[in-house]
Design a protein around this motif. Structure first.
Motif, PDB file in Angstrom:
ATOM      1  N   PRO A  75       0.852  -0.924   0.088  1.00  0.00           N
ATOM      2  CA  PRO A  75      -0.087   0.093   0.070  1.00  0.00           C
ATOM      3  C   PRO A  75       0.795   1.430   0.101  1.00  0.00           C
ATOM      4  N   SER A  76       1.955   1.249   0.689  1.00  0.00           N
ATOM      5  CA  SER A  76       2.898   2.413   0.736  1.00  0.00           C
ATOM      6  C   SER A  76       3.322   2.793  -0.590  1.00  0.00           C
ATOM      7  N   GLU A  77       3.773   1.615  -1.395  1.00  0.00           N
ATOM      8  CA  GLU A  77       4.461   1.752  -2.751  1.00  0.00           C
ATOM      9  C   GLU A  77       3.345   2.376  -3.594  1.00  0.00           C
ATOM     10  N   VAL A  78       2.183   1.742  -3.547  1.00  0.00           N
ATOM     11  CA  VAL A  78       1.061   2.381  -4.338  1.00  0.00           C
ATOM     12  C   VAL A  78       0.844   3.822  -4.101  1.00  0.00           C
ATOM     13  N   TYR A  79       0.930   4.227  -2.645  1.00  0.00           N
ATOM     14  CA  TYR A  79       0.537   5.556  -2.168  1.00  0.00           C
ATOM     15  C   TYR A  79       1.536   6.451  -2.755  1.00  0.00           C
ATOM     16  N   THR A 198     -13.095   3.919   2.484  1.00  0.00           N
ATOM     17  CA  THR A 198     -13.534   4.282   1.403  1.00  0.00           C
ATOM     18  C   THR A 198     -14.542   5.340   1.906  1.00  0.00           C
ATOM     19  N   ILE A 199     -15.111   4.787   2.905  1.00  0.00           N
ATOM     20  CA  ILE A 199     -16.441   5.472   3.538  1.00  0.00           C
ATOM     21  C   ILE A 199     -16.086   7.082   3.922  1.00  0.00           C
ATOM     22  N   LEU A 200     -14.949   7.071   4.839  1.00  0.00           N
ATOM     23  CA  LEU A 200     -14.472   8.189   5.277  1.00  0.00           C
ATOM     24  C   LEU A 200     -13.679   9.114   4.164  1.00  0.00           C
ATOM     25  N   SER A 201     -13.390   8.466   3.136  1.00  0.00           N
ATOM     26  CA  SER A 201     -12.861   9.187   1.712  1.00  0.00           C
ATOM     27  C   SER A 201     -13.896  10.062   0.913  1.00  0.00           C
ATOM     28  N   GLY A 202     -15.116   9.622   1.217  1.00  0.00           N
ATOM     29  CA  GLY A 202     -16.259   9.959   0.312  1.00  0.00           C
ATOM     30  C   GLY A 202     -16.841   9.126  -0.589  1.00  0.00           C
ATOM     31  N   GLY A 203     -16.395   7.875  -0.549  1.00  0.00           N
ATOM     32  CA  GLY A 203     -17.040   6.836  -1.372  1.00  0.00           C
ATOM     33  C   GLY A 203     -16.128   6.578  -2.384  1.00  0.00           C
ATOM     34  N   LEU A 289      -4.491   3.278  -2.681  1.00  0.00           N
ATOM     35  CA  LEU A 289      -5.143   4.194  -3.467  1.00  0.00           C
ATOM     36  C   LEU A 289      -6.265   5.045  -2.259  1.00  0.00           C
ATOM     37  N   VAL A 290      -6.947   4.192  -1.500  1.00  0.00           N
ATOM     38  CA  VAL A 290      -7.866   4.708  -0.537  1.00  0.00           C
ATOM     39  C   VAL A 290      -6.996   5.606   0.426  1.00  0.00           C
ATOM     40  N   MET A 291      -5.868   5.237   0.866  1.00  0.00           N
ATOM     41  CA  MET A 291      -4.757   5.868   1.768  1.00  0.00           C
ATOM     42  C   MET A 291      -4.347   7.142   0.960  1.00  0.00           C
ATOM     43  N   TYR A 292      -3.958   7.225  -0.202  1.00  0.00           N
ATOM     44  CA  TYR A 292      -3.727   8.413  -0.953  1.00  0.00           C
ATOM     45  C   TYR A 292      -5.153   9.398  -0.800  1.00  0.00           C
ATOM     46  N   LEU A 312       3.047   4.295   6.741  1.00  0.00           N
ATOM     47  CA  LEU A 312       2.173   4.942   6.356  1.00  0.00           C
ATOM     48  C   LEU A 312       0.838   4.098   6.707  1.00  0.00           C
ATOM     49  N   MET A 313       0.820   2.776   6.225  1.00  0.00           N
ATOM     50  CA  MET A 313      -0.280   1.992   6.516  1.00  0.00           C
ATOM     51  C   MET A 313      -0.795   1.812   8.003  1.00  0.00           C
ATOM     52  N   PRO A 314       0.231   1.321   8.780  1.00  0.00           N
ATOM     53  CA  PRO A 314      -0.120   1.181  10.248  1.00  0.00           C
ATOM     54  C   PRO A 314      -0.926   2.528  10.779  1.00  0.00           C
ATOM     55  N   TYR A 315       0.037   3.740  10.317  1.00  0.00           N
ATOM     56  CA  TYR A 315      -0.537   5.167  10.916  1.00  0.00           C
ATOM     57  C   TYR A 315      -1.988   5.322  10.496  1.00  0.00           C
ATOM     58  N   PHE A 316      -2.410   4.971   9.017  1.00  0.00           N
ATOM     59  CA  PHE A 316      -3.493   5.150   8.453  1.00  0.00           C
ATOM     60  C   PHE A 316      -4.551   4.451   9.231  1.00  0.00           C
TER      61      PHE A 316
END
Length: 551
Positions: A75-79, A198-203, A289-292, A312-316
């Protein structure tokens, strides 16, 4: 403005969920120890009596290779670099096909327990011992990456105790079923994060729009420059070499496959495992992508809330689940499941190669882990490829090829660690701290200006800047070319002295129209006479084996 605290502490329920993972894993070991107490043989312990079903083996294969490196690192690589990582689904497909159709049949039919037994059957004990030592080195290196990212000593002690406990008590069966459980935990953790994020990011539509606007969806880059970090060719071709070293000739994979009831079941397990690899890969990419989307205007790493991208991922997770006690514990259990599975698989594989073979005589990220696997696995892949495909290769060619491959791969790999590739080749994508403020303050964060680059040697921007995904290909091809060359210079092996079961006649695929040409390319191996030999026959001197085949 986005207000973020510097850290999120675990609460009691998080520790409870995390502890339950260890308890279940230990319980599985106890169960199989009690169940198999009347069948205490080395065959039962190391390969489950060769009676394992393909379902659990498929889950186990996926879990053991989708380690914390995947859960936290992908996830951090994609971010940071975009969703091109999803192209690994092509690499995985190539790898599984080659493993199932080329390497597995040879290992399964020869009746071995350790893949390195094959090297003694095909070459001699010297080659076998050299490969065994390199495998142990590779595994120990990877242990360091598998546990980094949690509290170091606590992780080492907890992982070591739990894995050793259930591996020692239950053998391969405990490892396989524990892996299956951990696979479920990993997917559950990913899905939970995806839904909440996804919910917190607006869908999902908003996540997709943010990813597109942030250039995270540029997947197909056909630039052939081998110095570029991630392109279609580095991921598909380089990734195939890297993962083939992990799957096709890796003791941990093959040990699971040969524990199946039949070769057919082993192949089914591999292809089902491919589906599992795809699922975990897609989950990891979408988490990135959701994290970004969540942090597009306030990157925690650039802002200084975390010290490395791997956090990044644990923090997220701690961020989005801060109001839901116990759920962060589920994700940490998810990440640690990958670690437990990887370490357990390696312990079991090390036990096998030690018993079968030696009785005779930093930061956590996909780049680092796959680099280590590539540097060691690539030359090993080349060695087994020489043995299985090229009957002419002798033991001298095998040894020189292995040493050549190791030298080339480590030369490129260590150089890349000392002199990282410039940003013009890695192409990290833009990260913003526009809306960042530290919690309970109103000061706007600023980024420190980059310092002047240190002087670099000539090779730093060429050889040392090769994509880390090519380290395995360098080692494999270096081993193969040197092995063939030395074998021809010192006198190639006579095919008549090699049991047919140890060679895969892939030349049949390319010259099916001519029996004469096929016979020529077999180099004297009598595939037309008898294609299967028993393990007892394989251990006889070459002349005896040949006589048996001729008869």
């Amino acid at each position: 403005m986005q207000h973020l605290p510097n850290s999120y502490p675990f609460v009691v329920w998080d520790y409870v969920v995390f502890a339950l993972l260890f308890l279940v894993c230990a319980s599985i070991g106890v169960f199989f120890a009690i169940k198999g107490r009347k069948k205490k043989t080395s065959k039962e312990f190391l390969v489950g009596g060769k009676q394992m079903s393909y379902g659990p083996i498929a889950f186990s294969l996926t879990s053991s290779f989708m380690s914390a490196v995947t859960v936290l690192g992908t996830p951090s690589e994609v971010y940071r670099y975009g969703a091109a990582f999803v192209l690994f689904f092509l690499s995985y497909t190539i790898v599984i096909i080659f493993t199932a159709e080329l390497f597995l049949p040879v290992f399964y039919q020869s009746g071995i327990t350790s893949t390195y037994e094959y090297l003694e059957l095909r070459f001699n004990k010297i080659v076998r011992l050299a490969a065994t030592l390199i495998y142990i080195l590779q595994t120990l290196f990877f242990f360091g990456f598998a546990v980094t990212g949690f509290d170091l000593w606590g992780s080492v002690v907890a992982t070591g105790i739990v894995c050793t406990f259930y591996c020692t008590l239950g053998g391969l069966k405990a490892v396989v079923w524990t892996d299956a459980f951990q696979m479920v935990v990993m997917v559950a953790g990913f899905v939970t994060v995806l839904i909440r994020g996804t919910i917190l990011s607006g869908g999902s539509t908003k996540v997709w729009e943010d990813a597109y606007e942030g250039s995270r969806l540029s997947i197909f880059d056909f630039d052939v420059d081998p110095l570029r970090r991630h392109t279609f060719w580095t991921i598909v071709v380089g990734g195939a070499f890297t993962w083939l070293g992990l799957y096709g000739v890796n003791q941990s994979t093959i040990q699971r496959c040969i524990s199946c009831k039949s070769e057919k079941h082993a192949k089914i397990a591999l292809y089902l495992n491919l589906l599992g690899l795809w699922i975990v890969l897609v989950c990891a990419v979408f988490c990135g992508l959701v994290m970004y989307s969540h942090y597009k205007n306030c990157d925690p790493w650039t802002a200084g809330f975390i010290s490395a991208p791997d956090q990044l991922m644990p923090y997220f997770v701690m961020d989005i689940f801060s109001s839901m006690p116990g759920v962060p514990g589920l994700f940490v259990a998810c990440a640690f499941s990958g670690t437990l599975s990887t370490v357990a698989a390696s312990i079991n594989a090390l036990a096998t190669v030690t018993f079968e073979d030696l009785a005779y005589v930093s930061s956590l990220r996909p780049q680092a882990a796959l680099s280590i696997h590539g540097m060691c696995g690539g030359p090993m892949l080349g060695l087994f490829t020489l043995g299985i495909i090229f009957p002419c290769v002798n033991w001298k060619g095998a040894i020189v090829g292995l040493l050549t491959g190791i030298t080339l791969a480590f030369w490129a790999g260590i150089g890349s660690f000392i002199y990282p590739a410039p940003a013009t080749k890695t192409l990290p994508l833009e990260l913003s701290t526009l809306n960042c403020t530290v919690a309970n303050t109103t000061s706007l964060l600023t980024t420190v200006a980059p310092t002047a680059a240190a002087s670099r040697p000539l090779l730093a921007d060429t050889w040392y800047s090769l994509s880390y995904l090519y380290f395995s290909a360098i080692g494999c091809l270096g081993c193969a070319i040197a092995g063939l060359l030395i074998s021809f210079l010192t006198g190639p092996t006579r095919g008549e002295d090699i049991p047919p079961v140890l060679i895969k006649p892939i030349c049949n695929l390319f010259c099916f129209w001519s029996d004469r040409l096929k016979t020529l390319l077999w180099c004297g191996v009598r595939h037309d006479s008898q294609d299967v030999s028993t393990r007892a026959e394989l251990w006889q001197p070459p002349a005896t084996v040949t006589a048996g085949v001729t008869a």
